[in-house]
Write a protein that holds these residues in place. Structure first.
Motif, PDB file in Angstrom:
ATOM      1  N   VAL A 241       0.876  -1.177   0.000  1.00  0.00           N
ATOM      2  CA  VAL A 241       0.000   0.000   0.000  1.00  0.00           C
ATOM      3  C   VAL A 241       0.914   1.226   0.000  1.00  0.00           C
ATOM      4  CG1 VAL A 241      -1.747   1.295   1.287  1.00  0.00           C
ATOM      5  CG2 VAL A 241      -1.869  -1.221   1.179  1.00  0.00           C
ATOM      6  N   ASP A 242       0.752   2.055  -1.001  1.00  0.00           N
ATOM      7  CA  ASP A 242       1.642   3.212  -1.183  1.00  0.00           C
ATOM      8  C   ASP A 242       3.112   2.804  -1.080  1.00  0.00           C
ATOM      9  OD1 ASP A 242      -0.336   5.008  -1.821  1.00  0.00           O
ATOM     10  OD2 ASP A 242      -0.661   5.613   0.269  1.00  0.00           O
ATOM     11  N   GLN A 243       3.436   1.723  -1.778  1.00  0.00           N
ATOM     12  CA  GLN A 243       4.803   1.224  -1.906  1.00  0.00           C
ATOM     13  C   GLN A 243       5.409   0.694  -0.603  1.00  0.00           C
ATOM     14  OE1 GLN A 243       7.223   3.915  -4.245  1.00  0.00           O
ATOM     15  NE2 GLN A 243       5.772   3.917  -5.931  1.00  0.00           N
ATOM     16  N   LYS A 244       4.550   0.388   0.369  1.00  0.00           N
ATOM     17  CA  LYS A 244       5.039  -0.280   1.587  1.00  0.00           C
ATOM     18  C   LYS A 244       4.353  -1.630   1.726  1.00  0.00           C
ATOM     19  CE  LYS A 244       5.888   1.703   5.571  1.00  0.00           C
ATOM     20  NZ  LYS A 244       5.792   2.572   6.777  1.00  0.00           N
TER      21      LYS A 244
ATOM     22  N   ASN B 261      -6.276  -6.437   6.715  1.00  0.00           N
ATOM     23  CA  ASN B 261      -7.229  -5.498   7.314  1.00  0.00           C
ATOM     24  C   ASN B 261      -6.731  -4.062   7.309  1.00  0.00           C
ATOM     25  OD1 ASN B 261      -9.255  -7.397   7.975  1.00  0.00           O
ATOM     26  ND2 ASN B 261      -7.993  -8.092   9.701  1.00  0.00           N
ATOM     27  N   VAL B 262      -5.532  -3.868   6.775  1.00  0.00           N
ATOM     28  CA  VAL B 262      -4.966  -2.514   6.697  1.00  0.00           C
ATOM     29  C   VAL B 262      -5.904  -1.607   5.890  1.00  0.00           C
ATOM     30  CG1 VAL B 262      -3.138  -1.188   5.527  1.00  0.00           C
ATOM     31  CG2 VAL B 262      -2.540  -3.081   7.060  1.00  0.00           C
ATOM     32  N   SER B 263      -6.068  -0.395   6.384  1.00  0.00           N
ATOM     33  CA  SER B 263      -6.962   0.554   5.720  1.00  0.00           C
ATOM     34  C   SER B 263      -6.344   1.089   4.428  1.00  0.00           C
ATOM     35  CB  SER B 263      -7.252   1.731   6.662  1.00  0.00           C
ATOM     36  OG  SER B 263      -7.829   2.790   5.927  1.00  0.00           O
ATOM     37  N   ILE B 264      -7.192   1.285   3.425  1.00  0.00           N
ATOM     38  CA  ILE B 264      -6.705   1.865   2.170  1.00  0.00           C
ATOM     39  C   ILE B 264      -7.468   3.163   1.872  1.00  0.00           C
ATOM     40  CG2 ILE B 264      -5.900  -0.289   1.119  1.00  0.00           C
ATOM     41  CD1 ILE B 264      -8.609  -0.312  -0.432  1.00  0.00           C
TER      42      ILE B 264
ATOM     43  N   ASN C 279      -6.954   6.323   2.611  1.00  0.00           N
ATOM     44  CA  ASN C 279      -6.199   7.461   2.072  1.00  0.00           C
ATOM     45  C   ASN C 279      -5.093   7.041   1.105  1.00  0.00           C
ATOM     46  OD1 ASN C 279      -7.670   9.370   3.672  1.00  0.00           O
ATOM     47  ND2 ASN C 279      -6.537   8.545   5.430  1.00  0.00           N
ATOM     48  N   ALA C 280      -5.147   5.777   0.685  1.00  0.00           N
ATOM     49  CA  ALA C 280      -4.051   5.267  -0.157  1.00  0.00           C
ATOM     50  C   ALA C 280      -4.145   5.801  -1.575  1.00  0.00           C
ATOM     51  CB  ALA C 280      -4.078   3.739  -0.181  1.00  0.00           C
ATOM     52  N   ARG C 281      -2.970   6.077  -2.170  1.00  0.00           N
ATOM     53  CA  ARG C 281      -2.934   6.504  -3.565  1.00  0.00           C
ATOM     54  C   ARG C 281      -2.767   5.304  -4.492  1.00  0.00           C
ATOM     55  NH1 ARG C 281       1.665   8.598  -3.247  1.00  0.00           N
ATOM     56  NH2 ARG C 281       1.668   8.451  -0.985  1.00  0.00           N
ATOM     57  N   GLU C 282      -1.974   4.305  -4.035  1.00  0.00           N
ATOM     58  CA  GLU C 282      -1.840   3.105  -4.875  1.00  0.00           C
ATOM     59  C   GLU C 282      -1.715   1.835  -4.052  1.00  0.00           C
ATOM     60  OE1 GLU C 282       1.637   4.653  -7.089  1.00  0.00           O
ATOM     61  OE2 GLU C 282       2.782   2.935  -6.342  1.00  0.00           O
ATOM     62  N   VAL C 283      -2.290   0.782  -4.611  1.00  0.00           N
ATOM     63  CA  VAL C 283      -2.209  -0.545  -3.992  1.00  0.00           C
ATOM     64  C   VAL C 283      -1.650  -1.476  -5.054  1.00  0.00           C
ATOM     65  CG1 VAL C 283      -3.523  -2.471  -2.997  1.00  0.00           C
ATOM     66  CG2 VAL C 283      -4.190  -0.096  -2.483  1.00  0.00           C
ATOM     67  N   ALA C 284      -0.635  -2.279  -4.658  1.00  0.00           N
ATOM     68  CA  ALA C 284      -0.024  -3.188  -5.632  1.00  0.00           C
ATOM     69  C   ALA C 284      -0.168  -4.631  -5.174  1.00  0.00           C
ATOM     70  CB  ALA C 284       1.455  -2.843  -5.817  1.00  0.00           C
ATOM     71  N   PHE C 285      -0.465  -5.505  -6.131  1.00  0.00           N
ATOM     72  CA  PHE C 285      -0.576  -6.940  -5.859  1.00  0.00           C
ATOM     73  C   PHE C 285       0.495  -7.677  -6.652  1.00  0.00           C
ATOM     74  CE2 PHE C 285      -4.944  -5.339  -5.234  1.00  0.00           C
ATOM     75  CZ  PHE C 285      -5.186  -5.816  -3.952  1.00  0.00           C
ATOM     76  N   PHE C 286       1.151  -8.629  -5.999  1.00  0.00           N
ATOM     77  CA  PHE C 286       2.211  -9.370  -6.696  1.00  0.00           C
ATOM     78  C   PHE C 286       2.553 -10.655  -5.949  1.00  0.00           C
ATOM     79  CE2 PHE C 286       3.828  -5.550  -4.453  1.00  0.00           C
ATOM     80  CZ  PHE C 286       4.503  -6.144  -3.403  1.00  0.00           C
ATOM     81  N   PRO C 287       3.191 -11.615  -6.635  1.00  0.00           N
ATOM     82  CA  PRO C 287       3.642 -12.835  -5.954  1.00  0.00           C
ATOM     83  C   PRO C 287       4.884 -12.535  -5.117  1.00  0.00           C
ATOM     84  CG  PRO C 287       4.211 -12.918  -8.284  1.00  0.00           C
ATOM     85  CD  PRO C 287       3.425 -11.659  -8.080  1.00  0.00           C
ATOM     86  N   PRO C 288       5.344 -13.484  -4.292  1.00  0.00           N
ATOM     87  CA  PRO C 288       6.566 -13.269  -3.513  1.00  0.00           C
ATOM     88  C   PRO C 288       7.705 -12.818  -4.431  1.00  0.00           C
ATOM     89  CG  PRO C 288       5.489 -15.257  -2.784  1.00  0.00           C
ATOM     90  CD  PRO C 288       4.715 -14.778  -3.982  1.00  0.00           C
ATOM     91  N   MET C 289       8.514 -11.922  -3.922  1.00  0.00           N
ATOM     92  CA  MET C 289       9.568 -11.317  -4.734  1.00  0.00           C
ATOM     93  C   MET C 289      10.722 -12.292  -4.965  1.00  0.00           C
ATOM     94  SD  MET C 289       9.273  -7.729  -2.671  1.00  0.00           S
ATOM     95  CE  MET C 289       8.386  -8.369  -1.250  1.00  0.00           C
ATOM     96  N   THR C 290      11.394 -12.116  -6.083  1.00  0.00           N
ATOM     97  CA  THR C 290      12.555 -12.957  -6.402  1.00  0.00           C
ATOM     98  C   THR C 290      13.703 -12.072  -6.922  1.00  0.00           C
ATOM     99  OG1 THR C 290      11.610 -13.391  -8.602  1.00  0.00           O
ATOM    100  CG2 THR C 290      11.190 -15.034  -6.928  1.00  0.00           C
TER     101      THR C 290
END
Lengths: 82, 157, 157, 82
Positions: free
Chosen positions: D55-58, D64-67, D69-80
């Motif tokens: 959420v906002d690059q964090k 359950n985190v609130s969104i 006031n969020a500007r962007e939300v990103a979805f992705f698989p575990p990082m590699t």
């Protein structure tokens, strides 16, 4: 037999190596034999705990190691490579 | 001095001249199995033990034995980890602040093996390579004392 | 992205172009306090998971967040160890076997701190940098799966 | 709000990002809202355990985190990375 000295031991003995005829059969005896020859050896080997020995380029821990067939024995302080 | 054990190429050089990390890495990268190269470069620095600025560092060594002792360390590393390449270059002679002293380079398919083996080799070079350092200052010179911790650390491996 | 905390200079780059280890080290060596530079270079390799030979590796990332996430890892390293320099370069885009992927370079007065911090940063890049790898083979492509061990290993720090 | 997708999530959704008006107040609600919109989201979010969220690059751990006031939300698989 060739005896080599490095670092401050070399400086105390005054030469980097010497060819000597030795009667000693162990590293410990060799040190005593040298000390009996000249005062400079006594000064160099004064702090025996800080002296390391290699027989034919292999580090030895035990001063009772035989040097009967050794070609060279080296004396030096703890190494500071890397 | 170099040899190949179990597809691990080991190369050890004790030399006065400088080395070039890029070209050493280039030699290694011809092998496509490697995934990571760990590398440590030791550099001459003011030890901070003296108030004066270091003029030069002199490295004395035991010609013939030095190469063998370093090769033994590398062979031990090669037995402990899965490595493709081990390269050690240790300079001797007179060096100045900022000069390279030593290069340890290990390559493996896996990063952990590369890291651990390079650290292992550096630790053993400190107190198992027959090399002695003397620091020269403007008004005096002194042999670098070995540190007890450098010897104790070897028990961790 | 770069910043200086407590005399530790941190620099993070996410870029398509290759990097040059020699010139990165040269930048660091202007500082005479450093005694050792640890360095890890990650290289594209055939994973061995497939029988086919790898054609290319594609690295997708989250522009903006990637730099920040890597900077957070570096700041964490800077708090844990006494470092003079941290440099991370992570490549993105399409790479081929043998190409450099990532460079982690840490410099410190003491070798252990340089080694540990470089290993720490590499471990965290694996599962905390928003980068995803896709392997392209001649007949198919597949996203690289994260390994559970890479996540577990973070608990060791 | 900007929603971003990476890696195979991006491929399943078909776009790298989209600008949407959302009613949801948490990450969990947002996922449900998307799933109700189109079958492609249902397929993409099928294996929810393998999905990570920023959420906002964090990175956030708790859905359950609130969104609000969020500007962007990103979805992705575990990082590699690395």
């Amino acid at each position: 037999m060739k005896i080599l000295y490095f670092s401050w031991l070399r400086e105390k003995i005054g030469v980097p190596f010497e060819e000597v005829e030795v009667r000693s059969e162990t590293v410990g005896d060799l040190i005593k034999e040298l000390i009996n020859q000249d005062h400079k050896y006594e000064l160099a080997f004064e702090d025996i705990k800080s002296i390391r020995v290699a027989v034919d380029q292999k580090i030895i821990q035990d001063f009772n190691v035989s040097i009967k067939n050794a070609r060279e024995v080296a004396f030096f302080p703890p190494m500071t490579g890397g | 001095m170099h040899q190949t054990i179990k597809k691990c190429y080991i190369s050890v050089n004790v030399q006065k001249v400088d080395f070039d990390i890029n070209s050493e890495i280039k030699k290694i990268k011809s092998n496509k199995i490697i995934g990571g190269i760990a590398n440590f470069t030791g550099v001459v620095r003011n030890s901070g033990r003296e108030k004066e600025e270091l003029v030069s560092l002199e490295l004395e060594h035991y010609p013939g034995m030095t190469e063998k002792a370093i090769m033994l360390i590398c062979e031990d590393a090669q037995k402990r980890w899965n490595l493709n390449f081990i390269k050690v270059i240790h300079r001797v002679g007179r060096l100045f602040a900022g000069d390279n002293i030593v290069l340890v380079l290990t390559a493996s398919a896996h990063r952990k093996e590369a890291f651990k083996s390079a650290e292992f080799i550096m630790d053993f070079l400190k107190s198992r390579a027959p090399i002695w350092k003397k620091e020269h200052y403007r008004t005096h010179s002194s042999w670098v004392q070995s540190k007890e911790e450098d010897e104790l650390i070897l028990n961790d491996w």
